[in-house]
Write a protein that holds these residues in place. Structure first.
Motif, mmCIF file in Angstrom:
data_model
loop_
_atom_site.group_PDB
_atom_site.id
_atom_site.type_symbol
_atom_site.label_atom_id
_atom_site.label_comp_id
_atom_site.label_asym_id
_atom_site.label_seq_id
_atom_site.Cartn_x
_atom_site.Cartn_y
_atom_site.Cartn_z
ATOM 1 N N ILE A 182 -44.826 22.205 -18.102
ATOM 2 C CA ILE A 182 -44.663 23.651 -17.916
ATOM 3 C C ILE A 182 -46.014 24.290 -17.616
ATOM 4 O O ILE A 182 -46.118 25.167 -16.754
ATOM 5 N N PHE A 233 -46.895 23.551 -14.080
ATOM 6 C CA PHE A 233 -46.024 24.384 -13.241
ATOM 7 C C PHE A 233 -46.580 25.803 -13.179
ATOM 8 O O PHE A 233 -46.711 26.385 -12.097
ATOM 9 N N ASN A 234 -46.915 26.373 -14.349
ATOM 10 C CA ASN A 234 -47.453 27.730 -14.392
ATOM 11 C C ASN A 234 -48.751 27.824 -13.611
ATOM 12 O O ASN A 234 -48.973 28.805 -12.891
ATOM 13 N N ASN A 242 -35.874 25.524 -20.591
ATOM 14 C CA ASN A 242 -36.853 25.028 -19.604
ATOM 15 C C ASN A 242 -36.372 25.184 -18.171
ATOM 16 O O ASN A 242 -37.090 25.710 -17.321
ATOM 17 N N SER A 243 -35.178 24.703 -17.904
ATOM 18 C CA SER A 243 -34.705 24.713 -16.521
ATOM 19 C C SER A 243 -34.514 26.134 -16.004
ATOM 20 O O SER A 243 -34.857 26.432 -14.861
ATOM 21 N N ILE A 259 -37.997 27.681 -15.232
ATOM 22 C CA ILE A 259 -38.580 27.164 -13.983
ATOM 23 C C ILE A 259 -37.854 27.729 -12.770
ATOM 24 O O ILE A 259 -38.479 28.234 -11.831
ATOM 25 N N SER A 288 -38.578 31.483 -12.384
ATOM 26 C CA SER A 288 -39.930 31.716 -11.865
ATOM 27 C C SER A 288 -40.004 31.452 -10.366
ATOM 28 O O SER A 288 -40.602 32.226 -9.612
#
Length: 182
Positions: free
Chosen positions: A6, A9-10, A59-60, A63, A66
């Motif tokens: 994560i 990803f961020n 989580n999914s 993501i 975002s």
């Protein structure tokens, strides 16, 4: 391990936002710089909500949400992909059908409708949640066009109906996925 993914990803998402905002500022395109900044702030708020372990935002969904903000506001609006790529808007409305069903499913789990013997009830709730959200999006587009002289619904009623059908197809596919999962 999930937190590390994560965080990567961020980092990637934030770099894209910063480069986009910088690009628009260098080109003195302050409107798109502002829109990209607003999208970045929305993403930061989403990240804050996610960090508080808000039960509806797993989580999914974090993501996908975002990415959806990035693809709609920055790529679609600021970089003009709505006009440059045929059916870009259709793709995003289709994708929104997936997202809204996921949100609806998380809400159903949260409020404790865990009697999955009633698949029909789950299907009805997910369907109406997704289509209700799609109609709110179309009302927002209409309001932006009416009150702020924007052109989000370039095709008028035809555009609205295509958007609703795209969301319908995306939501039906996601509902079928969840029904098989239960």
């Amino acid at each position: 391990m999930k937190l590390k993914k994560i965080n990567y990803f961020n980092a990637v998402i934030y770099i894209i936002y910063i480069i986009s905002i910088g690009y628009f500022l260098l080109n003195k395109d302050y409107g798109n710089a502002a829109l990209s900044t607003v999208a970045f702030i929305i993403n930061l708020i989403l990240r804050w909500v996610y960090s508080k372990n808000f039960i509806l935002l797993d989580n999914s969904l974090y993501i996908v949400g975002s990415l959806f903000i990035l693809f709609c506001l920055v790529f679609g609006s600021s970089f003009g992909l709505y006009d440059k790529i045929n059916h870009y808007d259709d793709f995003l409305h289709f994708w929104s059908g997936f997202i809204t069903v996921k949100i609806g499913f998380n809400i159903i789990k949260f409020v404790g409708i865990n009697n999955f013997n009633s698949k029909l009830l789950i299907v009805i709730l997910l369907f109406f949640f997704a289509m209700g959200f799609a109609s709110v999006c179309e009302i927002v587009e209409y309001s932006l066009d009416t009150f702020f002289n924007m052109s989000t619904q370039k095709g008028g009623l035809t555009d609205t109906m295509h958007d609703m059908i795209d969301a319908l197809i995306g939501s039906i596919i996601m509902i079928i996925y969840y029904m098989r999962k239960i």
